[in-house]
Design an enzyme around this catalytic site. Structure first.
Site, short mmCIF file in Angstrom:
data_model
loop_
_atom_site.label_atom_id
_atom_site.label_comp_id
_atom_site.label_asym_id
_atom_site.label_seq_id
_atom_site.Cartn_x
_atom_site.Cartn_y
_atom_site.Cartn_z
N SER A 146 0.84 -1.20 0.00
CA SER A 146 0.00 0.00 0.00
C SER A 146 0.88 1.26 0.00
O SER A 146 1.67 1.45 -0.93
CB SER A 146 -0.95 -0.06 1.20
OG SER A 146 -2.00 0.87 1.05
N ASP A 222 -9.93 -5.61 -3.72
CA ASP A 222 -9.38 -4.63 -2.80
C ASP A 222 -10.40 -3.51 -2.59
O ASP A 222 -10.90 -2.93 -3.55
CB ASP A 222 -8.08 -4.07 -3.41
CG ASP A 222 -7.25 -3.30 -2.41
OD1 ASP A 222 -7.80 -2.42 -1.72
OD2 ASP A 222 -6.03 -3.56 -2.36
N HIS A 254 -7.40 -5.99 0.57
CA HIS A 254 -6.22 -5.18 0.90
C HIS A 254 -5.51 -5.64 2.17
O HIS A 254 -4.52 -5.06 2.57
CB HIS A 254 -6.66 -3.72 1.07
CG HIS A 254 -5.55 -2.71 0.92
ND1 HIS A 254 -4.88 -2.51 -0.26
CD2 HIS A 254 -4.98 -1.85 1.81
CE1 HIS A 254 -3.96 -1.56 -0.11
NE2 HIS A 254 -3.99 -1.16 1.15
#
Lengths: 276, 276
Positions: A146, A222, A254
């Site tokens: 991320s 996600d 995610h």
């Protein structure tokens, strides 16, 4: 440097250490896994940069990475994601300030005095880690999740020759065009978007690319797809003919359940470059 | 039953669910990993009981177990370690009350109304899990860490035929002779030590043993060795000629770094019995 803890793990040692940082002007904490082979001589190092709200600890305890690092005989370093402390600027939002350094050197107030995570990860921490532990500094690779995937990609592309390979799990791929980016880059670097370009992986992929192999994994389910903008990075990689692989993983989200699922592949991918 | 979360993980699904428990008289939470194969039909189930202070979450995120469960095509269930809630008795100590159920049915006040973790794990939760998910209830095994190792061993020995195999990571091996045990067994079951004997793995190993294979891993540098008393269990296993293995792992401590290191072996060991 102060040792917080050391736990034997997969034949090696998972340590947690603190030190005063010149770059960030505060005490910083990092995790370092050394495989058993480090007792015999220098080992390669894979950096893992974490995402928003994370500390050095999240990936260290949740990603299951040590098993694979031990199998491949490589070290892992887990830095924190920002400066910390009561004297360090902060914000009530989870995505600005402490826990959200975005791997940049802030130029704007109130962030400029401490939020220098680019210098910390690019210069200071590597010096500290390679001086204190038996690391082969010619063999480094970098990965992240991320916001940490954003950091890994931007560092890898702007420090040619430093990293033998780069990979990322669900990276913030185009922060200059996303609400995970525009807010923070404005706060840290100011409103002039020209100053953001070195911190946008898609822009860098178009402008400079990476001098090695790239592996990107992205979950198709996600919950942050609109903020991550993986399609922009995938298009830039393809347009550049960047050596590497972009994988859309059906059904994954995610979370660290996604990260841990593909961790074996990412460690193997980077280890292959590190041992070449 | 309420679904808290479901995350795709190693091709399967890691879920978290809550339900009202008759046994404990409160809302309970558990984690369940289902491998990809569960979509095609019933899969075997390995129970993982956690230790003091843990919830359903610790092992689910830190033990790295899903990878190996996916490889072997087995489900994993991660129950909580006690009843929870404002209306449930508690104690300021980390090792009594909420987070420290010790897998017994309390007979003493103030614990008796809710602290019925034996019934919850032995009866109620298996019924709920096998009814709601595609589990082969004839193929169950059980493992656990520390207080959860104690629970796994006592349940396995007192429910002959239920579990095909049992393993434990650094179990509380002789609670009737340890400060991790005497305090809690007195509080939950009263001062008459005869009522403790069904909750002492070393005693049960001597009295009944286990009708299958046993695997025990214990770290030699465990900070709680004096409280765990592994030597008593090892002696009882050897004296009984109990089929199984007791391993003293040099240099490992009590942490999840130890648990995750030997998780592949424990999943493989139990899966071998589950698929036989």
């Amino acid at each position: 440097m102060h040792t917080v803890s050391e736990n034997k793990c997969f034949g090696g040692m998972q340590g947690v250490y603190t030190h005063h940082s010149e770059a960030t002007g505060c005490e910083m904490t990092f995790g370092l896994f050394l495989p058993e082979e480090a007792a015999q001589g220098p080992v390669p190092l894979l950096w893992y940069l974490s995402g928003l709200t994370c500390t050095h600890e999240n990936a260290m305890v949740k990603a299951g990475a040590q098993k694979w690092a031990a199998e491949h005989g490589i070290a892992l370093c887990f830095p924190d994601t920002s400066p910390r402390g009561a004297h360090v600027a902060n914000d009530d939002a989870y995505d600005l300030g402490q826990g959200a350094g975005f791997y940049v050197n802030a130029t704007q107030e109130p962030w400029a005095p401490h939020f220098r995570m680019w210098d910390y990860i690019a210069d200071e921490l590597p010096r500290i880690v390679t001086a204190a532990f038996d690391i082969d500094e010619d063999r480094q690779s970098i990965t992240g999740h991320s916001m940490g995937g954003h950091g890994a990609l931007t560092l890898a592309m702007l420090l040619p020759g430093r990293f033998r390979s780069v990979s990322a799990f669900a990276p913030i791929a185009q922060p200059s065009q996303s609400d995970w980016g525009r807010k923070q880059l404005t706060a840290y670097l100011g409103a002039d978007e020209n100053n953001w370009l070195d911190h946008d992986a898609t822009h860098l992929m178009t402008r400079v690319g990476f001098d090695g192999e790239v592996l990107i994994d992205q979950g198709s389910d996600d919950q942050f797809l609109d903020l991550l903008r993986p399609e922009a990075l995938a298009a830039a990689m393809a347009a550049r003919r960047q050596p590497g692989v972009f994988r859309m993983q059906a059904g994954y989200d995610h979370s660290y359940f996604f990260v841990s699922t593909f961790m074996p592949d990412h460690i193997a991918f980077n280890a292959e470059a590190l041992w070449r």
